[in-house]
Design a protein around this motif. Structure first.
Motif, PDB file in Angstrom:
ATOM      1  N   LYS A   1       0.821  -1.195   0.000  1.00 41.47           N
ATOM      2  CA  LYS A   1       0.000   0.000   0.000  1.00 41.47           C
ATOM      3  C   LYS A   1       0.866   1.261   0.000  1.00 41.47           C
ATOM      4  O   LYS A   1       1.977   1.263   0.531  1.00 41.47           O
ATOM      5  CB  LYS A   1      -0.924   0.018   1.217  1.00 41.47           C
ATOM      6  CG  LYS A   1      -1.968  -1.085   1.227  1.00 41.47           C
ATOM      7  CD  LYS A   1      -2.858  -0.959   2.455  1.00 41.47           C
ATOM      8  CE  LYS A   1      -3.953  -2.016   2.434  1.00 41.47           C
ATOM      9  NZ  LYS A   1      -4.849  -1.882   3.622  1.00 41.47           N
ATOM     10  N   ARG A   2       0.315   2.315  -0.557  1.00 36.38           N
ATOM     11  CA  ARG A   2       0.966   3.626  -0.533  1.00 36.38           C
ATOM     12  C   ARG A   2      -0.089   4.702  -0.719  1.00 36.38           C
ATOM     13  O   ARG A   2      -1.230   4.428  -1.101  1.00 36.38           O
ATOM     14  CB  ARG A   2       2.023   3.736  -1.626  1.00 36.38           C
ATOM     15  CG  ARG A   2       1.463   3.778  -3.039  1.00 36.38           C
ATOM     16  CD  ARG A   2       2.572   3.837  -4.073  1.00 36.38           C
ATOM     17  NE  ARG A   2       2.029   3.932  -5.430  1.00 36.38           N
ATOM     18  CZ  ARG A   2       2.777   3.879  -6.539  1.00 36.38           C
ATOM     19  NH1 ARG A   2       4.096   3.717  -6.444  1.00 36.38           N
ATOM     20  NH2 ARG A   2       2.212   3.991  -7.735  1.00 36.38           N
TER      21      ARG A   2
ATOM     22  N   GLN B   1      -1.433   7.659  -2.917  1.00 29.75           N
ATOM     23  CA  GLN B   1      -1.314   8.102  -4.300  1.00 29.75           C
ATOM     24  C   GLN B   1      -2.559   8.889  -4.702  1.00 29.75           C
ATOM     25  O   GLN B   1      -3.503   9.035  -3.937  1.00 29.75           O
ATOM     26  CB  GLN B   1      -1.084   6.906  -5.229  1.00 29.75           C
ATOM     27  CG  GLN B   1      -2.137   5.833  -5.170  1.00 29.75           C
ATOM     28  CD  GLN B   1      -1.741   4.604  -5.990  1.00 29.75           C
ATOM     29  OE1 GLN B   1      -0.562   4.263  -6.117  1.00 29.75           O
ATOM     30  NE2 GLN B   1      -2.724   3.933  -6.559  1.00 29.75           N
TER      31      GLN B   1
ATOM     32  N   ASP C   1      -4.908  10.355  -8.511  1.00 30.98           N
ATOM     33  CA  ASP C   1      -5.166  10.124  -9.931  1.00 30.98           C
ATOM     34  C   ASP C   1      -5.200  11.382 -10.779  1.00 30.98           C
ATOM     35  O   ASP C   1      -5.363  11.302 -11.996  1.00 30.98           O
ATOM     36  CB  ASP C   1      -6.489   9.371 -10.110  1.00 30.98           C
ATOM     37  CG  ASP C   1      -6.378   7.909  -9.691  1.00 30.98           C
ATOM     38  OD1 ASP C   1      -5.321   7.301  -9.934  1.00 30.98           O
ATOM     39  OD2 ASP C   1      -7.340   7.392  -9.110  1.00 30.98           O
TER      40      ASP C   1
ATOM     41  N   ASP D   1      -3.830   3.171  -1.347  1.00 30.12           N
ATOM     42  CA  ASP D   1      -4.251   2.184  -2.335  1.00 30.12           C
ATOM     43  C   ASP D   1      -3.175   1.123  -2.530  1.00 30.12           C
ATOM     44  O   ASP D   1      -1.998   1.327  -2.199  1.00 30.12           O
ATOM     45  CB  ASP D   1      -4.538   2.875  -3.673  1.00 30.12           C
ATOM     46  CG  ASP D   1      -5.638   2.187  -4.444  1.00 30.12           C
ATOM     47  OD1 ASP D   1      -6.022   1.057  -4.076  1.00 30.12           O
ATOM     48  OD2 ASP D   1      -6.120   2.777  -5.433  1.00 30.12           O
ATOM     49  N   GLU D   2      -3.566   0.010  -3.085  1.00 30.31           N
ATOM     50  CA  GLU D   2      -2.640  -1.070  -3.407  1.00 30.31           C
ATOM     51  C   GLU D   2      -1.820  -0.697  -4.631  1.00 30.31           C
ATOM     52  O   GLU D   2      -2.303  -0.020  -5.551  1.00 30.31           O
ATOM     53  CB  GLU D   2      -3.403  -2.368  -3.676  1.00 30.31           C
ATOM     54  CG  GLU D   2      -4.196  -2.901  -2.498  1.00 30.31           C
ATOM     55  CD  GLU D   2      -3.300  -3.563  -1.464  1.00 30.31           C
ATOM     56  OE1 GLU D   2      -2.148  -3.901  -1.794  1.00 30.31           O
ATOM     57  OE2 GLU D   2      -3.766  -3.744  -0.320  1.00 30.31           O
ATOM     58  N   PHE D   3      -0.562  -1.162  -4.639  1.00 30.14           N
ATOM     59  CA  PHE D   3       0.274  -0.973  -5.826  1.00 30.14           C
ATOM     60  C   PHE D   3       1.255  -2.138  -5.920  1.00 30.14           C
ATOM     61  O   PHE D   3       1.454  -2.888  -4.973  1.00 30.14           O
ATOM     62  CB  PHE D   3       1.029   0.363  -5.763  1.00 30.14           C
ATOM     63  CG  PHE D   3       2.223   0.361  -4.847  1.00 30.14           C
ATOM     64  CD1 PHE D   3       3.510   0.310  -5.367  1.00 30.14           C
ATOM     65  CD2 PHE D   3       2.069   0.395  -3.458  1.00 30.14           C
ATOM     66  CE1 PHE D   3       4.611   0.308  -4.534  1.00 30.14           C
ATOM     67  CE2 PHE D   3       3.163   0.395  -2.620  1.00 30.14           C
ATOM     68  CZ  PHE D   3       4.448   0.354  -3.154  1.00 30.14           C
ATOM     69  N   GLU D   4       1.853  -2.259  -7.073  1.00 32.19           N
ATOM     70  CA  GLU D   4       2.820  -3.330  -7.311  1.00 32.19           C
ATOM     71  C   GLU D   4       4.184  -2.713  -7.567  1.00 32.19           C
ATOM     72  O   GLU D   4       4.331  -1.876  -8.472  1.00 32.19           O
ATOM     73  CB  GLU D   4       2.384  -4.171  -8.511  1.00 32.19           C
ATOM     74  CG  GLU D   4       3.088  -5.519  -8.591  1.00 32.19           C
ATOM     75  CD  GLU D   4       2.470  -6.439  -9.634  1.00 32.19           C
ATOM     76  OE1 GLU D   4       3.242  -6.967 -10.453  1.00 32.19           O
ATOM     77  OE2 GLU D   4       1.242  -6.609  -9.629  1.00 32.19           O
TER      78      GLU D   4
ATOM     79  N   ARG E   1      -0.130   8.736  -9.323  1.00 30.27           N
ATOM     80  CA  ARG E   1       1.164   9.213  -8.873  1.00 30.27           C
ATOM     81  C   ARG E   1       1.292   8.975  -7.375  1.00 30.27           C
ATOM     82  O   ARG E   1       0.339   9.158  -6.614  1.00 30.27           O
ATOM     83  CB  ARG E   1       1.325  10.712  -9.167  1.00 30.27           C
ATOM     84  CG  ARG E   1       1.422  11.051 -10.644  1.00 30.27           C
ATOM     85  CD  ARG E   1       1.953  12.461 -10.841  1.00 30.27           C
ATOM     86  NE  ARG E   1       3.146  12.683 -10.051  1.00 30.27           N
ATOM     87  CZ  ARG E   1       4.366  12.248 -10.392  1.00 30.27           C
ATOM     88  NH1 ARG E   1       4.534  11.565 -11.498  1.00 30.27           N
ATOM     89  NH2 ARG E   1       5.395  12.493  -9.626  1.00 30.27           N
ATOM     90  N   ALA E   2       2.473   8.569  -6.961  1.00 29.56           N
ATOM     91  CA  ALA E   2       2.744   8.321  -5.540  1.00 29.56           C
ATOM     92  C   ALA E   2       3.191   9.598  -4.852  1.00 29.56           C
ATOM     93  O   ALA E   2       3.535  10.584  -5.506  1.00 29.56           O
ATOM     94  CB  ALA E   2       3.816   7.245  -5.397  1.00 29.56           C
TER      95      ALA E   2
ATOM     96  N   GLY F   1       7.054   8.427  -3.812  1.00 25.86           N
ATOM     97  CA  GLY F   1       6.722   7.084  -3.377  1.00 25.86           C
ATOM     98  C   GLY F   1       7.156   6.691  -1.988  1.00 25.86           C
ATOM     99  O   GLY F   1       6.928   5.557  -1.569  1.00 25.86           O
TER     100      GLY F   1
ATOM    101  N   GLY G   1       4.747   5.007   1.428  1.00 25.54           N
ATOM    102  CA  GLY G   1       4.230   3.697   1.087  1.00 25.54           C
ATOM    103  C   GLY G   1       5.077   2.621   1.732  1.00 25.54           C
ATOM    104  O   GLY G   1       6.133   2.895   2.304  1.00 25.54           O
TER     105      GLY G   1
END
Length: 310
Positions: free
Chosen positions: A2-3, A5, A7, A18-21, A61-62, A97, A100
């Protein structure tokens, strides 16, 4: 993972956890599991789109620049770090980033965390320390015995600037709010002025370096405080100031530019007990959006806002 971010560029209501990879680190990149991240004004300035000419229009964007944590993987060409190293540093300006659970950054934007320094304290060092160093050492070429005036000497960059100026043997004066004057003196500020009660133009000493870490001074006011050959460091540069600086050598716009050698020197100073940034409040990731929003609206903590990821 999670981090925080967003839109699209805009206000604090756009932030979400939100979840991110996390991608695999590329050449000269390092992946870090974040332990703590520090909040900086640059975080919401980037989210507001003030630097979108640099950050671009790719979303989501983070957020977040400063962090400490543990190296989890390294990319080709990385030689200074191994998996498991405890580190601190900065995320890349364009991608951010740090706010996160994991982040990827350049090898050159990291330093090893001294064992004697906590992860919380280490997370605070990056942006304030680098910005102070870029101004005082890289731009002003500060020398022992010179007299420095730091406007905003109790803020994070101001606090870092006081300590770095003292490390190099300078005499420091500065301005801050009345409630922070004792803390400024404890850092080594020789003469402290209450910015609400003092017209800076009325201060009679002249200085070798004036650093406007609060970003509230006009160029004319800063230059008026200088001795012959002095330098005014401006932390709120724009195109007009960059153009003026070409013709006026007294004006030096400052843009934070991290390097490994700076971070390593900050780590060494912190290890020796000569460099530390005060912490005001620590929250977890879910509560971080509220704290960022409050800070953006002007809340004062008397130290850094810190986000704990674990």
């Amino acid at each position: 993972m999670k981090r925080i971010q967003y839109d699209s560029y805009g206000g604090p209501e756009l932030m979400r956890v939100d979840e991110f990879e996390l991608p695999t680190p590329a050449s000269d990149e390092v992946a870090v599991r974040v332990r703590f991240a520090a909040i900086n004004p640059i975080d919401w300035k980037l989210r507001n789109g003030l630097m979108k000419i640099v950050t671009g229009r790719k979303f989501p964007r983070a957020m977040g620049m400063d962090f400490s944590g543990i190296v989890t993987s390294i990319g080709p060409g990385v030689s200074r770090f191994r998996v498991g190293d405890a580190v601190f540093g900065l995320a890349r300006f364009k991608e951010s980033g740090a706010l996160g659970q994991s982040v990827i950054t350049k090898e050159n934007f990291l330093a090893r965390k001294p064992e004697s320094i906590s992860f919380e304290d280490a997370a605070c060092l990056g942006t304030p320390g680098v910005t102070a160093w870029n101004g005082l050492i890289d731009k002003a070429k500060l020398q022992a015995g010179q007299h420095v005036f730091i406007n905003g000497c109790a803020g994070a960059v101001g606090e870092a600037s006081v300590q770095i100026a003292r490390l190099f043997g300078a005499v420091v004066s500065g301005s801050c709010s009345s409630r922070d004057m004792e803390r400024a003196k404890s850092l080594g500020v020789q003469t402290v002025y209450d910015y609400r009660a003092t017209d800076l133009s009325s201060i009679t000493p002249r200085f070798d370096v004036v650093y406007d870490t609060a970003a509230t001074m006009t160029v004319s006011a800063g230059v008026a405080m200088l001795r012959r050959g002095g330098v005014f460091l401006d932390l709120n540069p724009d195109l007009g100031k960059f153009i003026r600086a070409v013709f006026d050598r007294r004006l030096k716009p400052v843009m934070g530019s991290p390097r490994a050698d700076i971070l390593e020197k900050l780590a060494s100073a912190a290890k020796e007990g000569k460099f530390q940034i005060a912490i005001g409040e620590t929250v977890d990731l879910e509560a971080a959006i509220q704290l960022i929003t409050e800070l953006e609206k002007g809340r004062k903590l008397g130290g850094k806002g810190i986000v704990a990821m674990e």
